[in-house]
Write a protein that holds these residues in place. Structure first.
Motif, PDB file in Angstrom:
ATOM      1  N   UNK A 292      41.138  36.978  29.891  1.00  0.00           N
ATOM      2  CA  UNK A 292      42.195  37.501  30.755  1.00  0.00           C
ATOM      3  C   UNK A 292      43.513  37.612  30.016  1.00  0.00           C
ATOM      4  N   UNK A 293      44.281  38.651  30.333  1.00  0.00           N
ATOM      5  CA  UNK A 293      45.585  38.823  29.731  1.00  0.00           C
ATOM      6  C   UNK A 293      46.523  37.738  30.223  1.00  0.00           C
ATOM      7  N   UNK A 294      47.589  37.484  29.469  1.00  0.00           N
ATOM      8  CA  UNK A 294      48.507  36.406  29.793  1.00  0.00           C
ATOM      9  C   UNK A 294      49.107  36.582  31.181  1.00  0.00           C
ATOM     10  N   UNK A 295      49.466  37.827  31.498  1.00  0.00           N
ATOM     11  CA  UNK A 295      50.072  38.073  32.808  1.00  0.00           C
ATOM     12  C   UNK A 295      49.109  37.742  33.931  1.00  0.00           C
ATOM     13  N   UNK A 296      47.835  38.084  33.726  1.00  0.00           N
ATOM     14  CA  UNK A 296      46.847  37.799  34.761  1.00  0.00           C
ATOM     15  C   UNK A 296      46.581  36.308  34.868  1.00  0.00           C
ATOM     16  N   UNK A 297      46.539  35.631  33.725  1.00  0.00           N
ATOM     17  CA  UNK A 297      46.290  34.194  33.743  1.00  0.00           C
ATOM     18  C   UNK A 297      47.442  33.465  34.428  1.00  0.00           C
ATOM     19  N   UNK A 298      48.663  33.959  34.240  1.00  0.00           N
ATOM     20  CA  UNK A 298      49.819  33.303  34.839  1.00  0.00           C
ATOM     21  C   UNK A 298      49.798  33.387  36.356  1.00  0.00           C
ATOM     22  N   UNK A 299      49.081  34.355  36.900  1.00  0.00           N
ATOM     23  CA  UNK A 299      48.992  34.482  38.353  1.00  0.00           C
ATOM     24  C   UNK A 299      47.778  33.758  38.911  1.00  0.00           C
ATOM     25  N   UNK A 300      46.991  33.152  38.026  1.00  0.00           N
ATOM     26  CA  UNK A 300      45.798  32.449  38.467  1.00  0.00           C
ATOM     27  C   UNK A 300      44.626  33.352  38.754  1.00  0.00           C
ATOM     28  N   UNK A 301      44.713  34.640  38.380  1.00  0.00           N
ATOM     29  CA  UNK A 301      43.643  35.578  38.640  1.00  0.00           C
ATOM     30  C   UNK A 301      42.582  35.483  37.551  1.00  0.00           C
ATOM     31  N   UNK A 302      41.359  35.235  37.943  1.00  0.00           N
ATOM     32  CA  UNK A 302      40.251  35.158  36.999  1.00  0.00           C
ATOM     33  C   UNK A 302      39.535  36.503  36.979  1.00  0.00           C
ATOM     34  N   UNK A 303      39.508  37.137  35.814  1.00  0.00           N
ATOM     35  CA  UNK A 303      38.878  38.444  35.687  1.00  0.00           C
ATOM     36  C   UNK A 303      37.384  38.295  35.459  1.00  0.00           C
ATOM     37  N   UNK A 304      36.617  39.042  36.232  1.00  0.00           N
ATOM     38  CA  UNK A 304      35.167  39.019  36.129  1.00  0.00           C
ATOM     39  C   UNK A 304      34.673  40.177  35.286  1.00  0.00           C
ATOM     40  N   UNK A 305      33.460  40.112  34.739  1.00  0.00           N
ATOM     41  CA  UNK A 305      32.895  41.261  34.013  1.00  0.00           C
ATOM     42  C   UNK A 305      32.908  42.506  34.897  1.00  0.00           C
ATOM     43  N   UNK A 306      33.202  43.635  34.298  1.00  0.00           N
ATOM     44  CA  UNK A 306      33.366  44.867  35.059  1.00  0.00           C
ATOM     45  C   UNK A 306      32.013  45.480  35.377  1.00  0.00           C
ATOM     46  N   UNK A 307      31.659  45.648  36.674  1.00  0.00           N
ATOM     47  CA  UNK A 307      30.397  46.314  37.032  1.00  0.00           C
ATOM     48  C   UNK A 307      30.422  47.787  36.620  1.00  0.00           C
ATOM     49  N   UNK A 308      29.263  48.336  36.403  1.00  0.00           N
ATOM     50  CA  UNK A 308      29.166  49.728  35.956  1.00  0.00           C
ATOM     51  C   UNK A 308      29.763  50.684  36.981  1.00  0.00           C
ATOM     52  N   UNK A 309      29.592  50.389  38.274  1.00  0.00           N
ATOM     53  CA  UNK A 309      30.066  51.332  39.287  1.00  0.00           C
ATOM     54  C   UNK A 309      31.586  51.434  39.305  1.00  0.00           C
ATOM     55  N   UNK A 310      32.281  50.353  38.946  1.00  0.00           N
ATOM     56  CA  UNK A 310      33.741  50.407  38.881  1.00  0.00           C
ATOM     57  C   UNK A 310      34.180  51.269  37.701  1.00  0.00           C
ATOM     58  N   UNK A 311      33.486  51.137  36.592  1.00  0.00           N
ATOM     59  CA  UNK A 311      33.793  51.982  35.429  1.00  0.00           C
ATOM     60  C   UNK A 311      33.574  53.450  35.772  1.00  0.00           C
ATOM     61  N   UNK A 312      32.503  53.739  36.506  1.00  0.00           N
ATOM     62  CA  UNK A 312      32.220  55.123  36.911  1.00  0.00           C
ATOM     63  C   UNK A 312      33.339  55.658  37.797  1.00  0.00           C
ATOM     64  N   UNK A 313      33.817  54.840  38.731  1.00  0.00           N
ATOM     65  CA  UNK A 313      34.894  55.282  39.616  1.00  0.00           C
ATOM     66  C   UNK A 313      36.157  55.584  38.810  1.00  0.00           C
ATOM     67  N   UNK A 314      36.468  54.727  37.836  1.00  0.00           N
ATOM     68  CA  UNK A 314      37.624  54.978  36.981  1.00  0.00           C
ATOM     69  C   UNK A 314      37.469  56.304  36.229  1.00  0.00           C
ATOM     70  N   UNK A 315      36.273  56.536  35.712  1.00  0.00           N
ATOM     71  CA  UNK A 315      36.013  57.781  34.982  1.00  0.00           C
ATOM     72  C   UNK A 315      36.158  58.994  35.904  1.00  0.00           C
ATOM     73  N   UNK A 316      35.752  58.847  37.148  1.00  0.00           N
ATOM     74  CA  UNK A 316      35.886  59.943  38.113  1.00  0.00           C
ATOM     75  C   UNK A 316      37.360  60.243  38.378  1.00  0.00           C
TER      76      UNK A 316
END
Length: 481
Positions: A292-316
């Protein structure tokens, strides 16, 4: 005394000037006589360009003023606070704000010359801000975590051939990345390449010479790498429809030459810096993009592995932005929906970076504002040249104007032959890496990578770094059969 013009005739139409004189100098003199504000607008533009070259000096002055201010505060036993003067100097040293600041001077000048309604009509009606808005959106989309991971994972397949060394990453990013600009647009490719170079190369702290050589190589390769198609590079977009250029034409006349130039430049720079690139491999300090990036860690947000469908939506969303690139209401509306999607899928997303895209958009908007008043001299300069001088002049002019402006103005030159059209396009993309203002995506790359140059990229060393790749592009476009 200057005579104001009506709002509807500002800036003056090119076909309303007197016929071209026997010499270029006489033609330009006649145009200044017909419209005295031409000289004023060009002087202001010239001062803005000089300001970009002096930006690093303002940054250095800001650091000195802040250091002295902090020392005085410590001697007086007061808490350290930023110096107002230092912050003002630092602001003047931000390259991305230069043309916007001088646009204020231009606004005052137009108002004094022709009145407020004329000035407002030019800034809010004549000037087209579609490209700056598009760059803001595509840059923000391209810098999102799913897109960067997708690009990095795709390039990692190629990097494994070279055992994933920094030298391999360096070569692949600078070769394959710019060619992606022919599909996802040059600003998108620039954003991805710059972010990956930061993680896989600049984080290893190479020498200053290699830093500037890499930045110049990146800018040149992105500029020529968008010529494989007719829809992705701004200078190509300006002329493709008017000149009936499609993707097969671009590939046959420009694309394969661009590939040759890109590969040759990377190989030559790789040989020149082979020892240092090999030494970087011993450091192995490549950051893990899954952390996780420093900014995200400072907010306590834990980033999870990105599912394929989210990547597809971004590409769309990226595809939608590219497809609607000429319609701000559509791609801006899509971007707002995208921000909602990012919020809903926050555990898989890093923070959407908007500061750099907004600064770059502001830079380009200022450049468009100033550039719209330079046609009075650029168009006759282009019209007065034969093929080879036209290529050379387009290359040089591109260093001081966005190359899309150069190609657009060439469409205003009557009876331009096919060979002349090709020459002006080749010159425009060849010179696109010489300065930060030469190509629309360059400010995006500089905004992302400037932290590796002590916050300020020196224009003269950027030009030096881009000179060899530019010469390689000259050979590919003008000498190869």
């Amino acid at each position: 005394m200057l005579t104001a013009v009506e709002p509807s005739t500002f800036p003056r139409l090119l076909d309303s000037y007197p016929p071209a004189a026997a010499s270029l100098l006489d033609t330009l003199s006649a145009r200044i006589a017909a419209e005295p504000f031409n000289a004023v607008a060009s002087v202001i533009f010239g001062l803005a360009i000089l300001h970009t070259f002096a930006a690093a000096r303002f940054t250095a002055l800001a650091h000195g003023v802040q250091d002295r201010h902090a020392e005085r505060q410590r001697q007086l036993g007061r808490p350290e606070v930023p110096s107002v003067l230092a912050e003002a100097l630092h602001f003047l040293g931000e390259v991305e704000v230069v043309f916007g600041l001088w646009a204020i001077v231009l606004l005052v000048a137009i108002t004094s010359y022709a009145g407020w309604h004329t000035a407002a009509g030019y800034f809010n009606g004549t000037v087209n801000y579609t490209e700056p808005l598009f760059v803001i959106v595509i840059m923000a989309l391209a810098s999102t975590r799913p897109i960067i991971l997708l690009a990095e994972n795709a390039l990692r397949v190629l990097a494994r051939v070279g055992k994933g060394t920094p030298a391999t990453w360096w070569a692949i990013i600078l070769t394959v990345g710019p060619l992606m600009g022919s599909l996802i647009t040059e600003p998108g490719a620039m954003t991805i390449c710059a972010l990956l170079l930061g993680r896989q190369f600049y984080d290893l702290e190479p020498s200053s010479r290699l830093k500037y050589a890499t930045l110049g190589l990146l800018f040149v390769n992105v500029s020529i790498g968008g010529t494989l198609t007719h829809f992705a590079a701004p200078p190509v977009l300006m002329v493709a429809r008017l000149w009936n250029w499609d993707t097969p034409f671009m590939l046959g006349h420009f694309g394969w030459r661009a590939v040759v130039a890109i590969v040759a430049s990377v190989v030559v720079y790789g040989l020149i810096f082979r020892r240092e690139l090999a030494e970087l491999g011993a450091r192995r300090a490549v950051p893990d993009v899954e952390v996780p990036e420093e900014d995200d860690a400072s907010t306590g947000l834990v980033l999870l592995p990105v599912p394929a469908w989210i990547t597809v939506v971004h590409a769309v969303f990226m595809a939608w932005t590219v497809f609607t690139s000429h319609y701000p209401a559509l791609f801006l509306g899509g971007f707002l929906i995208f921000l909602g999607f990012v919020r809903a899928t926050a555990p898989y997303q890093s923070r959407v970076e908007l500061k750099a895209p907004l600064l770059v958009g502001f830079f380009l908007a200022g450049l468009v504002i100033h550039g719209g008043l330079q046609a009075w001299w650029i168009a006759p300069v282009l019209a007065s040249l034969s093929e080879t001088p036209l290529f050379a002049t387009a290359t040089i002019l591109t260093a001081f104007n966005d190359n899309a402006l150069i190609t657009y103005l060439s469409t205003l030159v009557p009876n331009l032959s096919d060979s002349m059209k090709t020459a002006v396009m080749e010159g425009a993309v060849t010179g696109g890496g010489l300065t930060v203002i030469a190509n629309a995506p360059n400010p995006a790359g500089q905004a992302i990578l400037s932290r590796y140059f002590d916050g300020a990229v020196l224009p003269i060393w950027l030009m030096v770094g881009a000179l060899l790749p530019t010469l390689m592009a000259v050979v590919a476009f003008r000498i190869l059969p």
